[in-house]
Design an enzyme around this catalytic site. Structure first.
Site, PDB file in Angstrom:
ATOM      1  CG  HIS A 205      -2.396   3.353   4.378  1.00  0.00           C
ATOM      2  ND1 HIS A 205      -2.437   2.921   5.627  1.00  0.00           N
ATOM      3  CD2 HIS A 205      -2.513   2.289   3.665  1.00  0.00           C
ATOM      4  CE1 HIS A 205      -2.641   1.658   5.603  1.00  0.00           C
ATOM      5  NE2 HIS A 205      -2.514   1.219   4.440  1.00  0.00           N
TER       6      HIS A 205
ATOM      7  CB  SER B 119      -0.862   0.067   1.430  1.00  0.00           C
ATOM      8  OG  SER B 119      -1.885  -0.947   1.097  1.00  0.00           O
TER       9      SER B 119
END
Length: 209
Positions: free
Chosen positions: A42, A16
């Site tokens: 995130h 990610s």
């Protein structure tokens, strides 16, 4: 039917962050602020947050150093306190706490006709707390700014209250105050984004594990 998907937590996080960093290469994010922006993006799964993360009154490394000196960290809600890495806070002697649900806070709020978040700030300032984080209540952030204007010492503020009434204004007032701070401009925010920013700052100078 079987699904093919990544199951390892660290691998998911690493992938990610790598994706986010690749996209952010096209954004004008200051290098010192990039680790914080990556974690905020995130947490929100939203690249538009990148341009809203702002530091004021100091530098990012200094803000991280202020947190790493340790002490009690006021959090306006329990969810925020719960979202901060206990491993890192334990290593640097930082003690996140939330008192908004304490009976004494509720009593003071009722007596003064103010929000419990404001009363919680009053009590924290009276106890000598100098580190503050806000992920929910604009009234609490405004209350801290009032105390600071009257001379209360404040070492660092992570201010990310969310909402349509007062949130954006409270954050602009925080930046104008000159206090060492990190904020997310506009009405957006929340405990998850505030905790993400705190975790990023704490990792900037985290002791080796």
């Amino acid at each position: 039917m079987t699904f093919s998907y990544e199951q390892k937590p660290q691998a998911i996080e690493d992938a990610s962050f790598a994706m986010i960093q690749t996209v952010l290469a096209s954004y004008a994010v200051p290098e010192a602020l990039l680790p914080v922006v990556i974690r905020v993006v995130h947490a929100g799964a939203d690249f538009s947050l990148a341009s809203l993360v702002t530091v004021g009154g100091t530098t990012v490394p200094d803000l991280a150093a202020r947190l790493h000196r340790g002490g009690r960290l006021f959090c306006d809600v329990s969810m925020l306190a719960a979202g901060i890495s206990r491993k890192i806070t334990a290593a640097c002697g930082l003690d996140p706490f939330a008192s908004v649900h304490d009976e004494s806070v509720a009593e003071k709020a009722a007596a003064k006709g103010i929000t419990r978040a404001m009363a919680a700030v009053d009590m924290a300032v009276a106890q000598g707390v100098r580190l503050f984080a806000f992920g929910n209540a604009p009234t609490a952030l405004f209350r801290l700014l009032e105390h600071a204007r009257e001379g209360a010492p404040v070492d660092a503020v992570i201010g990310m209250p969310v909402g349509f009434v007062g949130a954006a204004d409270s954050k602009e007032a925080l930046l104008a105050s000159g206090l060492p701070c990190l904020t997310l401009r506009g009405p957006r925010g929340g405990s998850n984004l505030c905790a993400a920013a705190l975790n990023a700052l704490l990792r900037l100078d985290a002791p080796a594990s």
